[in-house]
Design a protein around this motif. Structure first.
Motif, PDB file in Angstrom:
ATOM      1  N   LEU A   1      12.112  -6.997   3.238  1.00  0.00           N
ATOM      2  CA  LEU A   1      12.407  -7.155   1.815  1.00  0.00           C
ATOM      3  C   LEU A   1      13.912  -7.208   1.586  1.00  0.00           C
ATOM      4  O   LEU A   1      14.652  -6.403   2.159  1.00  0.00           O
ATOM      5  N   ALA A   2      14.348  -8.089   0.708  1.00  0.00           N
ATOM      6  CA  ALA A   2      15.739  -8.143   0.263  1.00  0.00           C
ATOM      7  C   ALA A   2      15.862  -7.170  -0.909  1.00  0.00           C
ATOM      8  O   ALA A   2      15.175  -7.324  -1.920  1.00  0.00           O
ATOM      9  N   MET A   3      16.714  -6.152  -0.755  1.00  0.00           N
ATOM     10  CA  MET A   3      16.799  -5.087  -1.761  1.00  0.00           C
ATOM     11  C   MET A   3      18.194  -4.992  -2.370  1.00  0.00           C
ATOM     12  O   MET A   3      19.175  -5.403  -1.756  1.00  0.00           O
ATOM     13  N   ASP A   4      18.261  -4.378  -3.562  1.00  0.00           N
ATOM     14  CA  ASP A   4      19.557  -4.206  -4.224  1.00  0.00           C
ATOM     15  C   ASP A   4      20.291  -2.946  -3.770  1.00  0.00           C
ATOM     16  O   ASP A   4      21.491  -2.823  -3.978  1.00  0.00           O
ATOM     17  N   ARG A   5      19.579  -2.004  -3.140  1.00  0.00           N
ATOM     18  CA  ARG A   5      20.213  -0.771  -2.636  1.00  0.00           C
ATOM     19  C   ARG A   5      19.303  -0.117  -1.612  1.00  0.00           C
ATOM     20  O   ARG A   5      18.114  -0.418  -1.537  1.00  0.00           O
ATOM     21  N   ASP A   6      19.866   0.798  -0.854  1.00  0.00           N
ATOM     22  CA  ASP A   6      19.087   1.469   0.199  1.00  0.00           C
ATOM     23  C   ASP A   6      18.511   2.782  -0.309  1.00  0.00           C
ATOM     24  O   ASP A   6      18.809   3.850   0.182  1.00  0.00           O
ATOM     25  N   ASP A   7      17.635   2.671  -1.279  1.00  0.00           N
ATOM     26  CA  ASP A   7      16.991   3.820  -1.901  1.00  0.00           C
ATOM     27  C   ASP A   7      15.511   3.494  -2.067  1.00  0.00           C
ATOM     28  O   ASP A   7      15.162   2.549  -2.786  1.00  0.00           O
ATOM     29  N   THR A   8      14.644   4.258  -1.428  1.00  0.00           N
ATOM     30  CA  THR A   8      13.211   3.952  -1.471  1.00  0.00           C
ATOM     31  C   THR A   8      12.605   4.143  -2.861  1.00  0.00           C
ATOM     32  O   THR A   8      11.601   3.517  -3.177  1.00  0.00           O
ATOM     33  N   GLN A   9      13.203   4.990  -3.685  1.00  0.00           N
ATOM     34  CA  GLN A   9      12.665   5.235  -5.019  1.00  0.00           C
ATOM     35  C   GLN A   9      13.275   4.331  -6.087  1.00  0.00           C
ATOM     36  O   GLN A   9      12.585   3.883  -6.994  1.00  0.00           O
TER      37      GLN A   9
ATOM     38  N   TRP B   1      18.712  -4.977   3.518  1.00  0.00           N
ATOM     39  CA  TRP B   1      17.391  -5.473   3.907  1.00  0.00           C
ATOM     40  C   TRP B   1      16.556  -4.280   4.341  1.00  0.00           C
ATOM     41  O   TRP B   1      17.006  -3.458   5.124  1.00  0.00           O
ATOM     42  N   ALA B   2      15.359  -4.195   3.796  1.00  0.00           N
ATOM     43  CA  ALA B   2      14.463  -3.086   4.119  1.00  0.00           C
ATOM     44  C   ALA B   2      13.347  -3.583   5.025  1.00  0.00           C
ATOM     45  O   ALA B   2      12.825  -4.684   4.851  1.00  0.00           O
ATOM     46  N   ILE B   3      12.997  -2.755   5.985  1.00  0.00           N
ATOM     47  CA  ILE B   3      11.823  -2.978   6.819  1.00  0.00           C
ATOM     48  C   ILE B   3      10.835  -1.873   6.490  1.00  0.00           C
ATOM     49  O   ILE B   3      11.149  -0.687   6.617  1.00  0.00           O
ATOM     50  N   LEU B   4       9.661  -2.264   6.015  1.00  0.00           N
ATOM     51  CA  LEU B   4       8.590  -1.312   5.724  1.00  0.00           C
ATOM     52  C   LEU B   4       7.576  -1.410   6.849  1.00  0.00           C
ATOM     53  O   LEU B   4       7.067  -2.491   7.128  1.00  0.00           O
ATOM     54  N   ASP B   5       7.286  -0.301   7.479  1.00  0.00           N
ATOM     55  CA  ASP B   5       6.279  -0.267   8.526  1.00  0.00           C
ATOM     56  C   ASP B   5       5.013   0.331   7.918  1.00  0.00           C
ATOM     57  O   ASP B   5       5.002   1.504   7.540  1.00  0.00           O
ATOM     58  N   ILE B   6       3.984  -0.489   7.817  1.00  0.00           N
ATOM     59  CA  ILE B   6       2.730  -0.053   7.194  1.00  0.00           C
ATOM     60  C   ILE B   6       1.682   0.124   8.280  1.00  0.00           C
ATOM     61  O   ILE B   6       1.383  -0.802   9.032  1.00  0.00           O
ATOM     62  N   GLU B   7       1.137   1.338   8.342  1.00  0.00           N
ATOM     63  CA  GLU B   7       0.086   1.662   9.306  1.00  0.00           C
ATOM     64  C   GLU B   7      -1.045   2.378   8.586  1.00  0.00           C
ATOM     65  O   GLU B   7      -0.795   3.300   7.817  1.00  0.00           O
ATOM     66  N   ALA B   8      -2.252   1.965   8.827  1.00  0.00           N
ATOM     67  CA  ALA B   8      -3.446   2.580   8.239  1.00  0.00           C
ATOM     68  C   ALA B   8      -3.347   2.688   6.716  1.00  0.00           C
ATOM     69  O   ALA B   8      -3.724   3.686   6.122  1.00  0.00           O
ATOM     70  N   GLY B   9      -2.800   1.638   6.086  1.00  0.00           N
ATOM     71  CA  GLY B   9      -2.735   1.604   4.632  1.00  0.00           C
ATOM     72  C   GLY B   9      -1.654   2.452   4.009  1.00  0.00           C
ATOM     73  O   GLY B   9      -1.653   2.641   2.800  1.00  0.00           O
TER      74      GLY B   9
ATOM     75  N   VAL C   1       2.767   3.604   4.175  1.00  0.00           N
ATOM     76  CA  VAL C   1       4.097   3.337   4.703  1.00  0.00           C
ATOM     77  C   VAL C   1       4.449   4.464   5.663  1.00  0.00           C
ATOM     78  O   VAL C   1       4.527   5.627   5.270  1.00  0.00           O
ATOM     79  N   SER C   2       4.632   4.118   6.926  1.00  0.00           N
ATOM     80  CA  SER C   2       4.961   5.144   7.921  1.00  0.00           C
ATOM     81  C   SER C   2       6.464   5.280   8.110  1.00  0.00           C
ATOM     82  O   SER C   2       6.942   6.335   8.531  1.00  0.00           O
ATOM     83  N   GLU C   3       7.203   4.219   7.786  1.00  0.00           N
ATOM     84  CA  GLU C   3       8.654   4.270   7.967  1.00  0.00           C
ATOM     85  C   GLU C   3       9.313   3.198   7.101  1.00  0.00           C
ATOM     86  O   GLU C   3       8.778   2.114   6.931  1.00  0.00           O
ATOM     87  N   VAL C   4      10.481   3.542   6.567  1.00  0.00           N
ATOM     88  CA  VAL C   4      11.306   2.582   5.845  1.00  0.00           C
ATOM     89  C   VAL C   4      12.692   2.629   6.468  1.00  0.00           C
ATOM     90  O   VAL C   4      13.305   3.689   6.551  1.00  0.00           O
ATOM     91  N   LEU C   5      13.154   1.479   6.931  1.00  0.00           N
ATOM     92  CA  LEU C   5      14.482   1.367   7.517  1.00  0.00           C
ATOM     93  C   LEU C   5      15.301   0.398   6.684  1.00  0.00           C
ATOM     94  O   LEU C   5      14.771  -0.618   6.215  1.00  0.00           O
ATOM     95  N   PHE C   6      16.585   0.694   6.513  1.00  0.00           N
ATOM     96  CA  PHE C   6      17.480  -0.188   5.779  1.00  0.00           C
ATOM     97  C   PHE C   6      18.545  -0.729   6.721  1.00  0.00           C
ATOM     98  O   PHE C   6      19.059  -0.004   7.573  1.00  0.00           O
ATOM     99  N   PHE C   7      18.879  -2.013   6.552  1.00  0.00           N
ATOM    100  CA  PHE C   7      19.884  -2.679   7.361  1.00  0.00           C
ATOM    101  C   PHE C   7      20.882  -3.373   6.441  1.00  0.00           C
ATOM    102  O   PHE C   7      20.504  -3.913   5.399  1.00  0.00           O
TER     103      PHE C   7
END
Length: 101
Positions: free
Chosen positions: A5-13, A26-34, A36-42
Motif C-alpha cells: 500500500l502507498a501510505m501518507d505516513r507510517d502509522d497503522t492507526q 510504503w506499507a506491507i501488510l502480512d495477512i494470515e488466517a484472516g 494482519v500478522s505484521e505491518v512493515l513500513f518502507f
C-alpha cells in the motif's frame, strides 16, 4: 498474503492510502488466517518490493499500476477504503476489485 500500500505516513492507526505518486511511505501488510500478522513500513517502493508482495492496493483505476502487473502482482482497487483496517476488511470480504483496463 502480502499486500503493498502507498501510505501518507507510517502509522497503522492514522495512516491513509494515497495515490502512488503521493506515497510518503510504503506499507506491507502480512495477512494470515484472516488477520494482519505484521505491518512493515518502507521509505521507498523498491525496498518494499523486496518482501515479494502478492498484491498492490491502489485508490483508483487511473493509477500507474503497470509496473506491478509486470512483476506478476495482483492489482486491487480500494475505491472508498483509506485506512488499513478498512482495506483489510474489504480485502477479506472480497470488496476490492480489479482495475478497469
Amino acid at each position: 498474503m502480502k499486500l503493498l500500500l502507498a501510505m501518507d505516513r507510517d502509522d497503522t492507526q492514522e495512516g491513509l492510502l494515497v495515490p502512488i505518486a503521493e506515497a510518503a511511505v510504503w506499507a506491507i501488510l502480512d495477512i494470515e488466517a484472516g488477520e494482519v500478522s505484521e505491518v512493515l513500513f518502507f521509505s521507498d517502493k523498491e525496498a518494499a518490493m523486496q518482501t515479494w508482495p502478492e498484491a498492490v492496493i491502489v485508490i483508483g483505476d487511473y493509477e500507474p499500476f503497470m509496473e506491478f502487473l509486470e512483476q506478476q502482482m495482483m492489482v486491487l482497487v480500494a475505491p472508498m477504503q483509506r485506512s488499513i483496517d478498512d482495506i483489510v476488511e474489504a480485502y477479506l470480504f472480497k470488496e476490492l476489485h480489479e482495475p478497469a483496463f
